[in-house]
Design a protein around this motif. Structure first.
Motif, short mmCIF file in Angstrom:
data_model
loop_
_atom_site.label_atom_id
_atom_site.label_comp_id
_atom_site.label_asym_id
_atom_site.label_seq_id
_atom_site.Cartn_x
_atom_site.Cartn_y
_atom_site.Cartn_z
N LEU A 130 0.76 -1.33 -0.06
CA LEU A 130 0.04 0.19 -0.01
C LEU A 130 0.78 1.34 0.10
O LEU A 130 0.53 2.42 -0.58
N LEU A 134 1.06 4.04 -2.90
CA LEU A 134 0.67 5.54 -2.47
C LEU A 134 1.76 6.38 -3.06
O LEU A 134 1.58 7.50 -3.45
N GLN A 135 3.02 5.81 -2.99
CA GLN A 135 4.07 6.56 -3.77
C GLN A 135 3.97 6.71 -5.22
O GLN A 135 4.10 7.67 -5.70
N ALA A 137 0.87 6.68 -6.67
CA ALA A 137 -0.10 7.61 -6.74
C ALA A 137 0.46 9.11 -6.60
O ALA A 137 -0.03 9.90 -7.69
N ASP A 138 1.22 9.10 -5.72
CA ASP A 138 1.74 10.65 -5.69
C ASP A 138 2.45 10.70 -6.57
O ASP A 138 2.58 12.22 -7.34
#
Length: 168
Positions: A130, A134-135, A137-138
């Protein structure tokens, strides 16, 4: 059940004390009889022999009654002892059953520990994935922001936006 056992044990102790007192009386009587024989009665004197025999009969009668009382007390204690033995047998049976139950619970606790350790490892792996997602997605949001900033000066042309020419 424990209260019954306590009452039975206290009763057995009381009966034991009575037997001990009776036994002491018997020992005293034996000591007294031995003292008579230690005095080495003159058996040639018939009056003394009769006196000694009367005393001996008295001692033997006391010994007989004390022994009868001891036998009666032991007979009275026998049902209590049988009850205690039966209760102890039931307690042993329960203890064996509890031992089996505790062994089963120990095995289940070991299994739960192994399952929780495996679950902990799985949660850590999911958490790492996850964080990686998230990285990504960033990074994607940052690229979209940069692309939005680059395309902002261009006028909108419907659904088609021409690629930037790079200064040409």
């Amino acid at each position: 059940m424990s209260a019954v056992l306590l009452v039975l044990v206290l009763n057995a102790i009381s009966e034991g004390l009575a037997v001990r007192q009776s036994t002491r009386a018997i020992v005293d009587n034996f000591g007294q009889a031995n003292q008579y024989f230690d005095q080495r009665a003159d058996l040639a004197a018939p009056a003394r022999v009769r006196s000694e025999l009367a005393d001996l009969r008295t001692v033997l009668a006391e010994l007989n009654s004390a022994t009868a009382a001891d036998v009666d007390e032991l007979a009275a204690m026998l049902p209590d002892m049988q009850t205690l033995v039966a209760a102890g047998h039931d307690d042993v049976t329960i203890a064996h059953q509890l031992h089996g139950l505790s062994s089963s619970l120990q095995g289940a606790a070991g299994s739960l520990h192994a399952i929780s350790a495996d679950a902990d490892v799985a949660v850590v792996k999911v958490n790492d994935r996850l964080l990686a997602a998230l990285q990504l997605a960033d990074q994607l949001n940052a690229e979209l922001e940069r692309t939005t900033v680059k395309l902002a000066p261009l006028p909108a042309q419907g659904n088609l936006i021409p690629a930037p020419t790079g200064g040409k």
